[in-house]
Write a protein that holds these residues in place. Structure first.
Motif, PDB file in Angstrom:
ATOM      1  N   LYS A 116      -1.584  -1.271  -3.848  1.00  0.00           N
ATOM      2  CA  LYS A 116      -2.666  -0.336  -4.089  1.00  0.00           C
ATOM      3  C   LYS A 116      -2.024   1.154  -3.903  1.00  0.00           C
ATOM      4  CE  LYS A 116      -6.403  -2.906  -2.337  1.00  0.00           C
ATOM      5  NZ  LYS A 116      -7.283  -3.306  -1.197  1.00  0.00           N
ATOM      6  N   VAL A 117      -2.425   1.821  -4.811  1.00  0.00           N
ATOM      7  CA  VAL A 117      -1.636   3.271  -4.648  1.00  0.00           C
ATOM      8  C   VAL A 117      -2.977   4.337  -4.428  1.00  0.00           C
ATOM      9  CG1 VAL A 117      -0.155   5.250  -5.872  1.00  0.00           C
ATOM     10  CG2 VAL A 117       0.349   2.657  -6.076  1.00  0.00           C
ATOM     11  N   SER A 118      -2.912   5.236  -3.732  1.00  0.00           N
ATOM     12  CA  SER A 118      -3.852   6.331  -3.506  1.00  0.00           C
ATOM     13  C   SER A 118      -3.178   7.629  -3.477  1.00  0.00           C
ATOM     14  CB  SER A 118      -4.544   6.049  -2.124  1.00  0.00           C
ATOM     15  OG  SER A 118      -5.455   7.261  -1.894  1.00  0.00           O
ATOM     16  N   ALA A 119      -3.287   8.483  -4.627  1.00  0.00           N
ATOM     17  CA  ALA A 119      -2.576   9.786  -4.856  1.00  0.00           C
ATOM     18  C   ALA A 119      -3.415  10.851  -4.598  1.00  0.00           C
ATOM     19  CB  ALA A 119      -2.165  10.101  -6.025  1.00  0.00           C
ATOM     20  N   LYS A 164       0.728  -1.288   0.046  1.00  0.00           N
ATOM     21  CA  LYS A 164       0.093   0.153   0.047  1.00  0.00           C
ATOM     22  C   LYS A 164       0.921   1.053   0.069  1.00  0.00           C
ATOM     23  CE  LYS A 164      -3.630  -2.085   2.656  1.00  0.00           C
ATOM     24  NZ  LYS A 164      -4.041  -2.448   3.945  1.00  0.00           N
ATOM     25  N   VAL A 165       0.653   2.220  -0.776  1.00  0.00           N
ATOM     26  CA  VAL A 165       1.074   3.529  -0.728  1.00  0.00           C
ATOM     27  C   VAL A 165      -0.074   4.649  -0.737  1.00  0.00           C
ATOM     28  CG1 VAL A 165       2.491   5.070  -2.163  1.00  0.00           C
ATOM     29  CG2 VAL A 165       3.092   2.467  -2.110  1.00  0.00           C
ATOM     30  N   MET A 166       0.306   5.452   0.153  1.00  0.00           N
ATOM     31  CA  MET A 166      -0.423   6.616   0.345  1.00  0.00           C
ATOM     32  C   MET A 166       0.395   7.983   0.017  1.00  0.00           C
ATOM     33  SD  MET A 166      -3.998   6.799   1.287  1.00  0.00           S
ATOM     34  CE  MET A 166      -4.519   6.287   2.714  1.00  0.00           C
ATOM     35  N   LYS A 175     -11.728   9.801   0.761  1.00  0.00           N
ATOM     36  CA  LYS A 175     -10.736  10.709   0.849  1.00  0.00           C
ATOM     37  C   LYS A 175     -11.296  11.983   0.509  1.00  0.00           C
ATOM     38  CE  LYS A 175      -7.483   9.586  -3.047  1.00  0.00           C
ATOM     39  NZ  LYS A 175      -6.323   9.395  -3.401  1.00  0.00           N
ATOM     40  N   PRO A 179      -8.561   4.641  -3.280  1.00  0.00           N
ATOM     41  CA  PRO A 179      -8.216   3.230  -3.489  1.00  0.00           C
ATOM     42  C   PRO A 179      -7.441   2.389  -2.395  1.00  0.00           C
ATOM     43  CG  PRO A 179      -7.149   4.990  -5.045  1.00  0.00           C
ATOM     44  CD  PRO A 179      -7.665   5.674  -4.020  1.00  0.00           C
ATOM     45  N   VAL A 180      -7.106   3.151  -1.327  1.00  0.00           N
ATOM     46  CA  VAL A 180      -6.598   2.394  -0.093  1.00  0.00           C
ATOM     47  C   VAL A 180      -7.470   2.161   0.932  1.00  0.00           C
ATOM     48  CG1 VAL A 180      -4.469   2.111   1.339  1.00  0.00           C
ATOM     49  CG2 VAL A 180      -4.056   2.883  -1.138  1.00  0.00           C
ATOM     50  N   GLU A 222      -1.370   6.749  -9.906  1.00  0.00           N
ATOM     51  CA  GLU A 222      -1.903   5.578  -9.453  1.00  0.00           C
ATOM     52  C   GLU A 222      -1.625   4.395 -10.408  1.00  0.00           C
ATOM     53  OE1 GLU A 222      -5.647   6.395  -8.333  1.00  0.00           O
ATOM     54  OE2 GLU A 222      -5.179   7.635  -6.381  1.00  0.00           O
TER      55      GLU A 222
END
Lengths: 359, 359, 359, 359
Positions: free
Chosen positions: C237-240, C175-177, D330, D325-326, C213
């Protein structure tokens, strides 16, 4: 104020930044009521809220959100007592002429009519006596109740307030050197690209310097005896240098002045600024500021962020009043470019016109 | 350059912003070698990397990271051929005098010695002939090889470059009106609080205006025949107004000039700027810019962000050259306040001193 | 470097901001030579100096000033070994396809081909192994020597450097935020209106978040055995969240990461960043940075103004590395959006292509 | 409002930036009257106008100009019904304790008492039920009518408004990731040096992240049955990253949220925000905003310059509400850091205390 009759007003160029400022100021006006919004073909027939990229810090007033935008055609503003014009110079000339001829008074921010020999160019806290030319203008244009009154360029407006106070107290001014640091809001939206102004200054504002140099002469000048023409000053030389700086609102101007006669003391200059009053105050116009000029007490003022809202943007703040090693006196002034320098001036002009029975 | 002997140089005030700029510029100098770093008691005996809040965009040069900071005592800089001083005015006077008397040449940014009647105040691309006073200074102070040469205030440095070029071509100048818009780096660190300058201008920089008004006279003036005193101009009047603006580096100055004699054409003024050369170029000093003055070709230049690095910060860019409705000519110039306006000027002064055999 | 053959390169979109950055970087390149400049119809046939509103801090290189701008037609770039494309996405697709089919390698900043299943999307310090797909691409498009390699979105480029270093050392990331604060130069010129960004933030950059993403998955993924297709990651999973801030250059990104496996210690994470190396360094590409990742030693770094030029803009600076109360580790990174995030990446990609014999 | 009795209030730390904001807000308060101004030894016994470097955009209210500043000693505030504290944390602890013990209610912005197990930490539009602990606090401290109520850290205040609305509608939240972009006014004056923030971001605000991470738990938690202790949430994990950006006023926060239960639809989330109400509204407190949360209709809002004054700075604006997505959802929120995030919260807390009969 309660005894003023309600004025139905239109706003031309209503979706632009000057138009938005008009709407904010008018939304709380004691007796002006927005009766029509005009804009370009692109916005016409759309609901105002949809047509507009709102950029004011104040929220869009509820009363205009659902208004359907009209074209800038006098026929669509028949019920209006007057219109305010925030139109771009590229279209303002023709549109304002059409309203004038249709008998609808126009209070304009555009430059097109400013130097017209029959059009009053009025900074309302400075030369409201120029309204006298309206009768002559009506005659020339055969415009019935219609007329056009313009207000000045935003940077001119601050300068002439200071110069008028000095001229009234100490007689003719012979030389003026002014360097401005002007806010980005003066260029409208999208206006100045951020890459040009972040950590930067742009040392040119196209057409601004000649405007300042010539508008001052007309505004500080008089009107001939039978009120048929203006008498611009011609013994004063003005040199303007205009810069764009990374400030949102508020034009700062560094001014040096030489008088035709003897130099007054700095103390007398301060008093002249402090005690300056204008007709709009005496007539009780609601948009007139309590004080026209605030003399800053701190040595490092005026500052745009802190002083631009003085008098709700209708007052000028002056500081750093001191002797000039080359001319007689120098000082720094601040004017809110979109209020006294634009929409606010037009509204106060309209209040003056009503008080003086031109509406 | 290969034939220059290596100079061991010290930097006083090494942890401050001017000191950091010295270190960046010296780190790639062809023949100057940093041989000692001096700072206040607070930093003394610490390793430079630890003692310093590094604020330059360039990374801290590896060669200074581990250097132990000394106090600002001449005894600690015995092996140095010269020192650069980026000291604060509050301490610079005493420290620089101590170095002078200890026989160590000082190239200073501080204001303390600038108006001293025996101290050369040198903008290296303008008045390197003022070095001639060094012998007299050495005599007066009985300082052996020691002397002090200062460079000017940062905003003065840009102005005198332009004025010197004009004076050389068109004879004496009678009046100068200048309004500056100065970068925050000129105030050091922490310097200007952000609440004072974001979306704002501060229309006062304490002490700056008198500095500009008097330094110009000394720098543009001459030296008497036997090189024992300066001959400041006294027929020129200078009026300076100084503002702080939200720009990181680069002072912008709007200048109007009147000549004692006839006004040259704008074309001639441009030529005078374009063709201006200085002794440091002719002597082959490595820090001298290829061109001293760049005349901007775009109508909206100079701009600080785009032009401050001209000539690696050692050149001045001038634009908007035009007739002034009040004086003869006006223009806008830009100078990098921490390079030609500070550390770069000191370094070029030291190069000049070596070429002229004062070291 | 001396043994590299000279490459004649074209620049498409040469008058825009990315094109200008290409020209600045190429003007001092050891073996690439600008052999042609292409732009839109509006600029075609004009001399470059006249066609361009130059906005770089570096002066326009003399070598391009007098060059006549061509249209973006492969026929006009016949002698070029490759072209760099700084074209706008609205035209890049067709133009780049034309060059590809004409057999001219294209190194593109535009988004059009990035997610194409046969086009390498390469951040040169991260996934230069993706060049392997070029043969397949040539086959599919029957393009002879021609191919298209794209680099990533500017904000993606910084992120993947950090993630690649972590993935190499600690295995798959789950996971990446990421929340970005992006510089205005990323929007080109005129780009972001100053009224939108002075004393302000814009919390949306159109299309940016989905790009980040999805590009991450492709770049951090692999290539199948016979190099005919990419194998994007699908377990991450990436949330940008992307914001525009009042910074000229340099994108700052706040990143939180969770690993599929166990969390490494903060010390190990720092080591992984510090020791990260890439193929471009090993191959001796001249534009490869000495270090790919600088780990900031000060607790309040990276800062865009101070760190964006690390490794001449080709390195990423990472600081504030600490445990995340929700994921495993968090940190803040900085990437120069127009160098490693744009033109610099393309140039290094071209250097890699040459070293790997694709030219 | 007319029926509220007049409250005589003191302001501690009256010369600082929080103190100045208190004075601006109180100067037009319907029933609070400034009855005393306290500050440090340096300002004591001076007239307020002289003691203060006024930094508000609003002019200094006439009523305080001539007031003689007192020390921060309860004996000097005997006639006051309550005091507001804008004191620095370095002195707030002792001073506030002294007032508490002297029986004078304190509404504090300082952090010292925030996590005290008997002190209500109240964001007035969120957890006014925490006032219940006042009785217990009075008992513990044997303080008669005296008590201390604190408001939260400025960035916490915006966050908890959003989280409370979500928690009320959708049940417990399990994870929160928040990245802030905080205004310079949050650091007071002189605060952030301009060299640190012009064309820059500082990715660290000392102590801010732990404050956010722990204050949220207390504010969103409950009070035990007999109102003798707080019941902080302990099943929620919060990860905060705090940045300083070049914005004058208004903290922007990018938030991702995961619920313990099922994810609500984006539409439901919007409704939850739109319909959120608080006790202060129902009790008719004059400083309570008409709406606590404005949901931005434009896709690129909230923006600090345009939205910070929503509800006169007492409302939160939320936009960009979308799936994460995570996590589950948001969004981006904006809070005026010196109004709802500081002085405004204290004043509304005092209004609540009066309505609830704690004064």
């Amino acid at each position: 104020m309660a005894n003023e009759r309600v004025l139905n007003v239109g706003v031309l160029g209503a979706t632009g930044t000057v138009g938005q400022r008009f709407i904010v100021l008018l939304s709380s006006h004691p007796y002006m009521k927005i009766a029509g919004l005009g804009a370009s073909e692109r916005s016409k027939d759309k609901v105002y809220e949809v047509a507009t990229r709102w950029k004011m810090q104040e929220r869009m007033p509820d009363q205009v959100k659902g208004v359907v935008v009209k074209g800038c055609d006098p026929a669509e503003f028949v019920g209006c007592d007057l219109v305010f014009s925030g139109l771009d110079a590229s279209v303002a000339g023709d549109v304002e002429t059409a309203f004038l001829k249709a008998g609808i008074p126009v209070f304009s921010n555009a430059k097109n009519y400013r130097m017209d020999p029959k059009c009053p160019l009025v900074v309302p806290v400075v030369n409201s006596d120029h309204f006298k030319l309206i009768d002559e203008q009506r005659k020339i244009f055969d415009s019935g109740k219609g007329f056009v009154v313009t207000n000045s360029n935003c940077s001119t407006s601050g300068l002439v307030v200071a110069l008028k106070a000095l001229q009234d107290s100490f007689g003719p001014i012979s030389k003026v050197m002014v360097t401005t640091m002007q806010a980005i809001s003066g260029a409208g939206y999208p206006g100045v690209p951020s890459l040009d102004i972040l950590d930067n200054i742009v040392p040119l504002i196209g057409g601004e310097e000649p405007k300042m140099e010539e508008e001052v002469l007309k505004i500080l000048g008089g009107v001939n005896q039978n009120a048929t023409s203006f008498l611009p000053l011609n013994d004063i030389k003005v040199s303007a240098t205009c810069n764009r700086v990374p400030v949102v609102d508020g034009h700062t101007e560094c001014v040096s002045v030489e008088f035709a006669g003897e130099a007054p003391s700095i103390e007398k200059v301060k008093e002249a600024f402090e005690s300056y009053r204008c007709e709009a105050q005496d007539l009780g116009c609601p948009s007139a500021p309590d004080k026209v000029i605030y003399v800053a007490t701190d040595v490092d003022r005026p500052q745009p962020r802190l002083d631009r809202d003085a008098g709700k943007g209708m007052a000028v703040t002056i500081g750093r009043i001191r002797e000039c090693p080359v001319f007689h006196v120098k000082f720094t002034l601040l004017v809110h470019n979109t209020v006294l320098g634009a929409a606010g001036a037009s509204i106060l002009n309209a209040e003056l016109a009503q008080k003086k029975n031109y509406l």
